[in-house]
Scaffold this motif. Sequence first.
Motif, PDB file in Angstrom:
ATOM      1  N   GLN A  36       0.999  -1.243   0.176  1.00 26.90           N
ATOM      2  CA  GLN A  36      -0.257  -0.030  -0.099  1.00 26.90           C
ATOM      3  C   GLN A  36       0.903   1.324  -0.015  1.00 26.90           C
ATOM      4  O   GLN A  36       1.843   1.313   0.820  1.00 26.90           O
ATOM      5  CB  GLN A  36      -0.695   0.074   1.248  1.00 26.90           C
ATOM      6  N   SER A  38      -0.309   4.264  -0.925  1.00 24.20           N
ATOM      7  CA  SER A  38      -1.384   5.409  -1.175  1.00 24.20           C
ATOM      8  C   SER A  38      -1.225   6.621  -0.289  1.00 24.20           C
ATOM      9  O   SER A  38      -0.825   6.489   0.912  1.00 24.20           O
ATOM     10  CB  SER A  38      -2.881   4.786  -1.039  1.00 24.20           C
ATOM     11  N   GLU A  43      -5.380   8.917  -6.071  1.00 24.72           N
ATOM     12  CA  GLU A  43      -5.744   7.726  -6.422  1.00 24.72           C
ATOM     13  C   GLU A  43      -5.014   6.394  -5.531  1.00 24.72           C
ATOM     14  O   GLU A  43      -3.857   6.754  -5.451  1.00 24.72           O
ATOM     15  CB  GLU A  43      -5.419   7.571  -8.162  1.00 24.72           C
ATOM     16  N   GLU A  44      -5.678   5.384  -5.263  1.00 27.19           N
ATOM     17  CA  GLU A  44      -5.167   4.213  -4.599  1.00 27.19           C
ATOM     18  C   GLU A  44      -3.952   3.696  -5.427  1.00 27.19           C
ATOM     19  O   GLU A  44      -3.844   3.353  -6.700  1.00 27.19           O
ATOM     20  CB  GLU A  44      -6.308   3.105  -4.577  1.00 27.19           C
TER      21      GLU A  44
END
Length: 184
Positions: A36, A38, A43-44
């Motif tokens: 992850q 983000s 945006e992820e």
Amino acid sequence: MKKTVIKLFVLLLIITVNTAAIGQKLMTRTGSLKFQASVPSNEEVAAENKSVSAVLDQSTGDFAALVLIKGFRFKVALMEEHFNENYMESEKFSKATLKGKIEDFDISKITNTAKDFTLKGDLTIHGKTKPVTVIVKISKAANGVTAIGLFEVKPEDFDIEIPSLVRKKIADKIKISYNFLLTK
């Protein structure tokens, strides 16, 4: 005749030793590793690889994991392409590894309740190796153990360049979570 018996005995000894050594290892080829990267309001930036290989020697606590970089899947295909070509250079650096030892590991003390262990070892990403200390939660599972956890890395620690144009869209620390069902 005597030489044949000796050769047969040596062969049986080798098979017995190798079988015992194999019985000490728990492994998977279907482990899961997610990252992850983000940041809020953007945006992820996240991906998952469900084909991670890992091995745990239950007698020594030695641990190794291997992930193929091209195995990460993103929600957005263009993001996956940029990840492989521009950031991870997966043609040149095709894999990442973690090799180390789980401190004070004793398979006989593993229960259904997860217990924290410390894994100290070397993490290699993008061709660069750094020492790491990772907390691993281990619990009993059918025919083996489950090992899960989370740790963070900084792209610059592994010479991964993030262009200034997108720097603010990617977290300074990348969260990596893993989930392995290691069996005989």
